[in-house]
Each structure stands twice: as structure tokens, then as C-alpha cells.
Write a protein that holds these residues in place. Structure first.
Motif, PDB file in Angstrom:
ATOM      1  N   ILE A  20      49.398  34.812  50.980  1.00  0.00           N
ATOM      2  CA  ILE A  20      50.791  34.967  51.426  1.00  0.00           C
ATOM      3  C   ILE A  20      51.617  35.655  50.335  1.00  0.00           C
ATOM      4  O   ILE A  20      52.333  36.625  50.596  1.00  0.00           O
ATOM      5  N   ARG A  21      51.499  35.139  49.127  1.00  0.00           N
ATOM      6  CA  ARG A  21      52.264  35.706  48.008  1.00  0.00           C
ATOM      7  C   ARG A  21      51.897  37.170  47.784  1.00  0.00           C
ATOM      8  O   ARG A  21      52.769  38.023  47.588  1.00  0.00           O
ATOM      9  N   GLY A  22      50.601  37.481  47.821  1.00  0.00           N
ATOM     10  CA  GLY A  22      50.154  38.846  47.608  1.00  0.00           C
ATOM     11  C   GLY A  22      50.605  39.790  48.702  1.00  0.00           C
ATOM     12  O   GLY A  22      51.036  40.920  48.430  1.00  0.00           O
ATOM     13  N   LEU A  23      50.536  39.349  49.955  1.00  0.00           N
ATOM     14  CA  LEU A  23      50.962  40.187  51.082  1.00  0.00           C
ATOM     15  C   LEU A  23      52.443  40.529  50.986  1.00  0.00           C
ATOM     16  O   LEU A  23      52.848  41.668  51.242  1.00  0.00           O
ATOM     17  N   LEU A  24      53.239  39.546  50.615  1.00  0.00           N
ATOM     18  CA  LEU A  24      54.678  39.788  50.496  1.00  0.00           C
ATOM     19  C   LEU A  24      54.984  40.694  49.305  1.00  0.00           C
ATOM     20  O   LEU A  24      55.818  41.597  49.403  1.00  0.00           O
ATOM     21  N   LYS A  25      54.294  40.458  48.198  1.00  0.00           N
ATOM     22  CA  LYS A  25      54.512  41.258  46.998  1.00  0.00           C
ATOM     23  C   LYS A  25      54.133  42.726  47.217  1.00  0.00           C
ATOM     24  O   LYS A  25      54.771  43.640  46.705  1.00  0.00           O
ATOM     25  N   SER A  26      53.087  42.955  48.019  1.00  0.00           N
ATOM     26  CA  SER A  26      52.619  44.314  48.273  1.00  0.00           C
ATOM     27  C   SER A  26      53.402  45.011  49.377  1.00  0.00           C
ATOM     28  O   SER A  26      53.193  46.198  49.633  1.00  0.00           O
ATOM     29  N   ASN A  27      54.266  44.249  50.061  1.00  0.00           N
ATOM     30  CA  ASN A  27      55.052  44.776  51.188  1.00  0.00           C
ATOM     31  C   ASN A  27      54.189  45.223  52.363  1.00  0.00           C
ATOM     32  O   ASN A  27      54.618  46.028  53.194  1.00  0.00           O
ATOM     33  N   GLU A 143      37.222  51.047  62.587  1.00  0.00           N
ATOM     34  CA  GLU A 143      37.567  51.328  61.190  1.00  0.00           C
ATOM     35  C   GLU A 143      38.948  50.803  60.823  1.00  0.00           C
ATOM     36  O   GLU A 143      39.184  50.378  59.688  1.00  0.00           O
ATOM     37  N   ARG A 144      39.891  50.808  61.764  1.00  0.00           N
ATOM     38  CA  ARG A 144      41.247  50.376  61.424  1.00  0.00           C
ATOM     39  C   ARG A 144      41.290  48.894  61.042  1.00  0.00           C
ATOM     40  O   ARG A 144      42.092  48.480  60.217  1.00  0.00           O
ATOM     41  N   TYR A 145      40.386  48.091  61.639  1.00  0.00           N
ATOM     42  CA  TYR A 145      40.353  46.672  61.293  1.00  0.00           C
ATOM     43  C   TYR A 145      39.715  46.469  59.922  1.00  0.00           C
ATOM     44  O   TYR A 145      40.162  45.628  59.136  1.00  0.00           O
ATOM     45  N   ARG A 146      38.656  47.226  59.657  1.00  0.00           N
ATOM     46  CA  ARG A 146      38.031  47.166  58.335  1.00  0.00           C
ATOM     47  C   ARG A 146      39.046  47.553  57.255  1.00  0.00           C
ATOM     48  O   ARG A 146      39.193  46.896  56.238  1.00  0.00           O
ATOM     49  N   ARG A 147      39.775  48.621  57.514  1.00  0.00           N
ATOM     50  CA  ARG A 147      40.760  49.113  56.555  1.00  0.00           C
ATOM     51  C   ARG A 147      41.873  48.089  56.345  1.00  0.00           C
ATOM     52  O   ARG A 147      42.318  47.851  55.215  1.00  0.00           O
ATOM     53  N   PHE A 148      42.312  47.466  57.430  1.00  0.00           N
ATOM     54  CA  PHE A 148      43.381  46.483  57.319  1.00  0.00           C
ATOM     55  C   PHE A 148      42.932  45.268  56.513  1.00  0.00           C
ATOM     56  O   PHE A 148      43.683  44.740  55.689  1.00  0.00           O
ATOM     57  N   ALA A 149      41.682  44.812  56.719  1.00  0.00           N
ATOM     58  CA  ALA A 149      41.163  43.686  55.943  1.00  0.00           C
ATOM     59  C   ALA A 149      41.152  44.018  54.458  1.00  0.00           C
ATOM     60  O   ALA A 149      41.528  43.188  53.612  1.00  0.00           O
ATOM     61  N   HIS A 150      40.746  45.243  54.120  1.00  0.00           N
ATOM     62  CA  HIS A 150      40.744  45.645  52.711  1.00  0.00           C
ATOM     63  C   HIS A 150      42.170  45.690  52.162  1.00  0.00           C
ATOM     64  O   HIS A 150      42.421  45.255  51.030  1.00  0.00           O
ATOM     65  N   GLN A 151      43.099  46.194  52.948  1.00  0.00           N
ATOM     66  CA  GLN A 151      44.495  46.234  52.490  1.00  0.00           C
ATOM     67  C   GLN A 151      45.025  44.833  52.228  1.00  0.00           C
ATOM     68  O   GLN A 151      45.724  44.591  51.235  1.00  0.00           O
ATOM     69  N   MET A 152      44.685  43.891  53.101  1.00  0.00           N
ATOM     70  CA  MET A 152      45.148  42.515  52.929  1.00  0.00           C
ATOM     71  C   MET A 152      44.660  41.920  51.615  1.00  0.00           C
ATOM     72  O   MET A 152      45.433  41.348  50.843  1.00  0.00           O
ATOM     73  N   PHE A 153      43.364  42.060  51.346  1.00  0.00           N
ATOM     74  CA  PHE A 153      42.809  41.397  50.169  1.00  0.00           C
ATOM     75  C   PHE A 153      42.993  42.200  48.896  1.00  0.00           C
ATOM     76  O   PHE A 153      42.878  41.647  47.793  1.00  0.00           O
ATOM     77  N   GLN A 154      43.325  43.482  49.029  1.00  0.00           N
ATOM     78  CA  GLN A 154      43.734  44.242  47.847  1.00  0.00           C
ATOM     79  C   GLN A 154      45.102  43.783  47.357  1.00  0.00           C
ATOM     80  O   GLN A 154      45.499  44.094  46.223  1.00  0.00           O
ATOM     81  N   GLN A 158      40.995  43.323  43.857  1.00  0.00           N
ATOM     82  CA  GLN A 158      40.167  44.434  44.295  1.00  0.00           C
ATOM     83  C   GLN A 158      39.259  43.990  45.441  1.00  0.00           C
ATOM     84  O   GLN A 158      39.071  42.787  45.659  1.00  0.00           O
ATOM     85  N   THR A 159      38.692  44.963  46.158  1.00  0.00           N
ATOM     86  CA  THR A 159      37.766  44.635  47.241  1.00  0.00           C
ATOM     87  C   THR A 159      36.517  45.507  47.153  1.00  0.00           C
ATOM     88  O   THR A 159      36.546  46.603  46.609  1.00  0.00           O
ATOM     89  N   VAL A 160      35.424  44.968  47.687  1.00  0.00           N
ATOM     90  CA  VAL A 160      34.200  45.748  47.866  1.00  0.00           C
ATOM     91  C   VAL A 160      33.772  45.614  49.321  1.00  0.00           C
ATOM     92  O   VAL A 160      33.982  44.576  49.950  1.00  0.00           O
ATOM     93  N   ASP A 161      33.199  46.688  49.845  1.00  0.00           N
ATOM     94  CA  ASP A 161      32.756  46.716  51.233  1.00  0.00           C
ATOM     95  C   ASP A 161      31.272  46.366  51.294  1.00  0.00           C
ATOM     96  O   ASP A 161      30.456  47.009  50.623  1.00  0.00           O
ATOM     97  N   VAL A 162      30.924  45.366  52.079  1.00  0.00           N
ATOM     98  CA  VAL A 162      29.540  44.899  52.176  1.00  0.00           C
ATOM     99  C   VAL A 162      29.002  45.241  53.565  1.00  0.00           C
ATOM    100  O   VAL A 162      29.622  44.902  54.574  1.00  0.00           O
ATOM    101  N   ARG A 163      27.863  45.897  53.619  1.00  0.00           N
ATOM    102  CA  ARG A 163      27.289  46.319  54.902  1.00  0.00           C
ATOM    103  C   ARG A 163      26.104  45.462  55.347  1.00  0.00           C
ATOM    104  O   ARG A 163      25.638  45.604  56.463  1.00  0.00           O
ATOM    105  N   GLU A 164      25.612  44.572  54.483  1.00  0.00           N
ATOM    106  CA  GLU A 164      24.518  43.667  54.846  1.00  0.00           C
ATOM    107  C   GLU A 164      24.975  42.228  54.593  1.00  0.00           C
ATOM    108  O   GLU A 164      25.272  41.861  53.453  1.00  0.00           O
ATOM    109  N   GLU A 165      24.997  41.416  55.635  1.00  0.00           N
ATOM    110  CA  GLU A 165      25.541  40.070  55.493  1.00  0.00           C
ATOM    111  C   GLU A 165      24.738  39.218  54.519  1.00  0.00           C
ATOM    112  O   GLU A 165      25.293  38.345  53.850  1.00  0.00           O
ATOM    113  N   LYS A 166      23.435  39.461  54.422  1.00  0.00           N
ATOM    114  CA  LYS A 166      22.614  38.645  53.520  1.00  0.00           C
ATOM    115  C   LYS A 166      23.093  38.740  52.077  1.00  0.00           C
ATOM    116  O   LYS A 166      22.846  37.837  51.259  1.00  0.00           O
ATOM    117  N   LEU A 167      23.791  39.819  51.742  1.00  0.00           N
ATOM    118  CA  LEU A 167      24.293  39.988  50.379  1.00  0.00           C
ATOM    119  C   LEU A 167      25.496  39.094  50.077  1.00  0.00           C
ATOM    120  O   LEU A 167      25.863  38.920  48.915  1.00  0.00           O
TER     121      LEU A 167
END
Length: 273
Positions: A20-27, A143-154, A158-167
Motif C-alpha cells: 500500500i505504502r509503495g503504491l501510493l508513493k509511486s503514484n 501482457e498488460r496484466y504481467r506488466r501491471f504486476a511488475h509495476q505494482m511490485f516495483q 525490483q522484480t524478476v520475471d519467472v517463466r517456469e513455476e518450479k523455479l
């Protein structure tokens, strides 16, 4: 996803509050575009007073009001929360789980096949906006949902994109558990300094700033840690002596084993929940 969306946080504990704090701070969103649920009236009042967000003690109210919902509840509480909210979930919802060890198969069993699902593995420094979050979206995620998730947690690091769930289990063992490895090393260094005659305050200060400086140097130079280590290791010098001792004691193997056992434990927890 609409341009004017509402983000819901179910289970706004430490990590939920950090988001919550990060989302508000990042606008990325405004306070009136967030609704958070919490267990106790005290927690609800604190979130509302501190951040000006909408709050509720009813998880279903979050589902009915939001497009994007972050499930920030503890892994042991996930089943009961999902059972409660499942009837209200639609195919238009995006649900983001940050619960360690609960994979897509289990999430689908608990939530059904309607919502879009994303798994995120954040770590503790997210509470000071210095976290690293691994994001797994699975196949066929727009892609827009993937991008939005990265924006939220950035908003909290920082964020990394994982393409294999086992990782995700490996990431849990490395970065999810990782802060504790560094805390343990700092604890050991400070203790050694005290035993060798430094005051508690001096030993702690030297330890913490050394840790911060080393991490910042690695970030700023972009050099691999092994290269930086070699750079400061003069033959027959103090660092050389310390590294020689590390090698005798299998330091690198101990660290590898720690990540391995943490990874295996994450896999075990997934099976028993």
C-alpha cells in the motif's frame, strides 16, 4: 483491465501494508483506488488513518469492489480465505498471491478456473522499498496484466520475471530466505568484533556499513561478486588469510547447502498444505 481500476489487498499485514505504502508513493494508484481488509478493528483504523485508503473487515467487500486483488494472507490461512471469496470471483478478476509454497495447481483448486492468477514471491526488504519480487504469470497471461504486476511490485523494490513455476521454490530458498543469511552473517561479524575488543556500538556500526557498502559497490560497478572479492584480496594479506580460512571450512558449500535445504523445505511445505 479498466484505466480506472481499484486495487484490493486482502490481509493487509506487514507485506500488504508495505505494498500500500509503495503504491501510493509511486503514484501508480491513489488512496481512493485502494481497499484493504484486515482482521482486527485496530488494524483497519491504522491503515485508514495512516494511508487514507478504504478499509473493511469483510473480504467479500474487497472482491466486489476491485479488479485486482492481492492475496497477502499467511499460507496457513489461504484455504479458508479462498473458500470465503470463491463464490464472488469472476473471470474479470486478477488475483495475485504472495503466499509462499502455494502453487498454481493448489490455487486453482481453491479459487476455481475463473480468475486470472499470478504468483509473486517478495522478500522482507520490501517493507523498506528495497525488496526483490519474483513474478510468475503462467501461460496465456495477457501482457498488460504481467506488466501491471511488475509495476505494482516495483513500487517496493525490483522484480524478476519467472517463466517456469518450479523455479519459485528455488527463489524462495535464495531471495525469499536470503535476508536471513545476511542477517546471520552480520550477527556473526558483530559478535566477532565484540569478542576481539570492540564496543557493541562500534562493532555493529562497522558491520552494518560494511554490508551496505559491499552491496552498493556490487550494484554500482555491475562487477560479479567473485571479481570484487579477487580485487580486494592481496596475496598473503588479511583478506587472503580470511578467504583461505573460508575455503578450508567449505564456506561456499555451506551457503549452497543452505539455499538447497530452504528450497527443499519450500517444496515440502507445498505438498503438505
Amino acid at each position: 483491465m479498466r484505466d480506472n481500476y481499484i486495487v484490493g489487498i486482502i490481509g493487509a499485514g506487514n507485506m500488504g501494508e508495505a505494498l500500500i505504502r509503495g503504491l501510493l508513493k509511486s503514484n501508480l494508484v491513489h488512496s481512493y483506488e485502494i481497499i484493504a481488509s484486515a482482521h482486527t478493528p485496530r488494524r483497519v483504523r491504522l491503515l485508514e488513518k495512516t494511508y487514507g485508503v478504504h478499509t473493511t473487515r469483510k473480504n467479500l467487500a474487497v472482491i466486489s469492489s476491485c479488479d485486482t486483488i492481492v492475496l497477502a494472507v499467511k499460507p496457513q490461512d489461504m484455504a479458508s480465505v479462498c473458500e470465503q471469496i470463491k463464490p464472488a470471483i469472476t473471470k474479470d478478476h486478477l488475483l495475485i498471491s504472495i503466499a509462499a509454497g502455494i502453487d498454481f495447481v493448489r490455487l486453482r483448486k481453491m479459487l476455481g478456473h475463473k480468475p486470472r492468477l499470478i504468483r509473486v514471491m517478495p522478500n522482507l526488504p520490501s517493507v523498506i522499498d528495497e525488496g526483490i519480487s519474483a513474478i510468475f504469470c503462467g501461460p496465456r497471461m495477457p501482457e498488460r496484466y504481467r506488466r501491471f504486476a511488475h509495476q505494482m511490485f516495483q513500487a517496493v523494490g525490483q522484480t524478476v520475471d519467472v517463466r517456469e513455476e518450479k523455479l519459485m521454490d528455488v527463489i524462495t530458498g535464495l531471495s525469499g530466505t536470503g535476508p536471513a543469511y545476511f542477517f546471520a552473517m552480520m550477527e556473526a561479524l558483530a559478535k566477532a568484533g565484540r569478542k576481539l575488543g570492540l564496543t557493541d556500538q562500534m562493532s555493529t556500526m562497522l558491520t552494518l556499513q560494511t554490508a551496505v557498502g559491499a552491496a552498493e559497490m556490487a550494484l554500482q560497478t555491475g562487477s560479479p561478486p567473485e571479481e570484487l572479492r579477487r580485487r580486494v584480496t592481496s596475496k598473503k594479506g588479511t583478506t587472503w588469510a580470511a578467504m583461505k580460512h573460508f575455503k578450508r571450512k567449505n564456506f561456499w558449500k555451506v551457503m549452497e547447502d543452505a539455499v538447497r535445504v530452504a528450497t527443499n523445505r519450500a517444496r515440502q511445505l507445498r505438498k503438505i498444505r
